[in-house]
Design an enzyme around this catalytic site. Structure first.
Site, PDB file in Angstrom:
ATOM      1  N   THR A   1       0.842  -1.191   0.000  1.00 59.93           N
ATOM      2  CA  THR A   1       0.000   0.000   0.000  1.00 59.93           C
ATOM      3  C   THR A   1       0.875   1.238   0.000  1.00 59.93           C
ATOM      4  O   THR A   1       1.822   1.318   0.783  1.00 59.93           O
ATOM      5  CB  THR A   1      -0.848   0.026   1.292  1.00 59.93           C
ATOM      6  OG1 THR A   1      -1.748  -1.058   1.232  1.00 59.93           O
ATOM      7  CG2 THR A   1      -1.612   1.325   1.442  1.00 59.93           C
TER       8      THR A   1
ATOM      9  N   ARG B   1     -14.202  -7.403   1.470  1.00 60.51           N
ATOM     10  CA  ARG B   1     -13.362  -6.935   2.577  1.00 60.51           C
ATOM     11  C   ARG B   1     -12.763  -5.550   2.255  1.00 60.51           C
ATOM     12  O   ARG B   1     -12.251  -5.299   1.183  1.00 60.51           O
ATOM     13  CB  ARG B   1     -12.241  -7.939   2.808  1.00 60.51           C
ATOM     14  CG  ARG B   1     -11.288  -7.574   3.945  1.00 60.51           C
ATOM     15  CD  ARG B   1     -10.045  -6.860   3.451  1.00 60.51           C
ATOM     16  NE  ARG B   1      -9.050  -6.659   4.496  1.00 60.51           N
ATOM     17  CZ  ARG B   1      -8.004  -5.863   4.363  1.00 60.51           C
ATOM     18  NH1 ARG B   1      -7.803  -5.199   3.256  1.00 60.51           N
ATOM     19  NH2 ARG B   1      -7.135  -5.735   5.345  1.00 60.51           N
TER      20      ARG B   1
ATOM     21  N   THR C   1       0.489   1.233   6.740  1.00 59.39           N
ATOM     22  CA  THR C   1       0.459   0.084   5.837  1.00 59.39           C
ATOM     23  C   THR C   1       0.559  -1.174   6.696  1.00 59.39           C
ATOM     24  O   THR C   1       0.977  -1.110   7.850  1.00 59.39           O
ATOM     25  CB  THR C   1       1.595   0.142   4.788  1.00 59.39           C
ATOM     26  OG1 THR C   1       1.508  -1.011   3.936  1.00 59.39           O
ATOM     27  CG2 THR C   1       2.965   0.174   5.433  1.00 59.39           C
TER      28      THR C   1
HETATM   29  N1  ASP Z   1      -3.245  -1.900   4.761  1.00 56.80           N
HETATM   30  C1  ASP Z   1      -3.649  -2.628   3.584  1.00 56.80           C
HETATM   31  C2  ASP Z   1      -4.935  -3.332   3.859  1.00 56.80           C
HETATM   32  O1  ASP Z   1      -5.079  -3.908   4.925  1.00 56.80           O
HETATM   33  C3  ASP Z   1      -2.649  -3.616   3.110  1.00 56.80           C
HETATM   34  C4  ASP Z   1      -1.205  -3.233   3.240  1.00 56.80           C
HETATM   35  O2  ASP Z   1      -0.834  -2.099   3.433  1.00 56.80           O
HETATM   36  O3  ASP Z   1      -0.389  -4.121   3.154  1.00 56.80           O
HETATM   37  O4  ASP Z   1      -5.787  -3.368   2.998  1.00 56.80           O
END
Ligand code: ASP
Length: 331
Positions: free
Chosen positions: A193, A221, A244
């Site tokens: 992200t 989700r 993230t």
């Molecule tokens: N935070 C993001 C999510 O849970 C995924 C990530 O940053 O790895 O959708």
């Protein structure tokens, strides 16, 4: 019609408008004065861009725009778009991994220096999720649009309809279907992200966070990335934070909001990020099985970053160059 005007008009009608507008503009003047005083003090350190992980092309794009005098809001939108358009990035924008039913769905949010915010979730037909979020912020009286409505709105705003599921993502998905394992590999899979914070030459702060979420997630989700306060929060008088990692843990702690509030109470960005991660660890007995990370900046240009597991880094673009900086961590 811009959203603020829309709200003002719908709530109070035209009769009360002039009183309301003058009060609002007096408030804005106070804020602007504070900001420019601040920028004079810090003219040597701004503009400044930070972003989660090592996305040098995105931070460079934002940083170079800021150097030309572009506003923080425009720079952050254009900066994250570099990753949204990159089909090699499997967790942001086009090329993102699908959910377990084969749908590529995007989540994003954006915040402006005025504290205004926009977000989209379950967007399926354009990769420019942060830009659609900005349109939600500027062109509607709402903060968040979801699914079919978000895609319809994007089309009405002139965003081109795109196929987000790339051939390479399809191949990976077919391999995944054989095993159907749903366990993110820390720091490698599912964690790309991009959350970005930009401070422009006037000292104004804007942020964006955009993601295709966890790979092979349950259909429907939504993670932390598009949630104001979780994936992103800022206050132009204090600073901002982005997240993230495992969205479920981040959402339950409202981590980005927490960090900004801790900075308001006097904590440094580093201390605030550490406290947010400690709360996640305390609340989640399985914390060793996932990654969660925050980066933050305050209005003095001080930066902080902390994560659960070793391996997270962030990128900073300042003085015309990128620097990839490893984050501190607990384990
Ligand atoms: N935070 C993001 C999510 O849970 C995924 C990530 O940053 O790895 O959708």
């Amino acid at each position: 019609m811009k959203r603020k005007n829309f709200i003002i008009k719908s709530i109070i009608g035209t009769a009360g408008l002039s009183y309301f507008s003058s009060t609002l503009s007096a408030f804005n003047t106070t804020k602007t004065l504070k900001t420019s005083e601040m920028s004079k003090e810090n003219s040597d350190i701004f503009p400044l861009t930070i972003a989660t992980w090592n996305f040098p092309n995105a931070s460079k794009r934002a940083g170079e725009l800021l150097a030309k005098g572009t506003t923080a809001l425009d720079a952050v939108e254009q900066g994250v778009m570099v990753e949204e358009a990159d089909i090699k990035n499997t967790t942001v924008g086009k090329g993102g991994a699908p959910d377990r039913d084969g749908n590529v769905t995007l989540d994003a949010c954006i915040m402006s220096p005025s504290g205004d915010a926009g977000a989209v979730v379950y967007l399926k037909h354009t990769f420019k999720a942060a830009s659609v979020a900005r349109k939600v912020m500027e062109e509607t009286p709402h903060v968040m649009l979801a699914g079919e409505g978000a895609d319809l709105f994007a089309a009405q705003q002139g965003f081109e309809k795109e196929e987000l599921f790339t051939e390479s993502a399809k191949k990976d998905y077919e391999k995944w279907l054989v095993k159907k394992e749903y366990k993110p590999i820390i720091n490698i899979e599912n964690h790309d992200t991009i959350g970005m914070l930009c401070i422009d030459e006037n000292g104004d702060l804007a942020g964006a966070c955009t993601s295709s979420g966890l790979s092979y997630k349950v259909n429907g989700r939504i993670g932390d990335s598009p949630i104001i306060g979780s994936g992103l929060f800022l206050d132009n008088e204090i600073g901002g934070a982005v997240a993230t990692g495992m969205g479920e843990a981040i959402m339950k702690s409202v981590g980005s909001f927490l960090i900004v509030e801790l900075m308001r109470q006097g904590k440094s960005p580093q201390e605030a990020c550490e406290e947010a991660i400690n709360r996640i660890i305390k609340a989640n007995p399985n914390y060793k099985e996932f990654q969660a990370a925050f980066i933050a900046v305050n209005k003095k240009g001080e930066i902080g970053s902390h994560c659960i597991q070793k391996g997270f880094s962030y990128v900073k673009f300042q003085y015309g160059k990128n620097e990839n900086i490893p984050s501190s961590y607990n384990f």
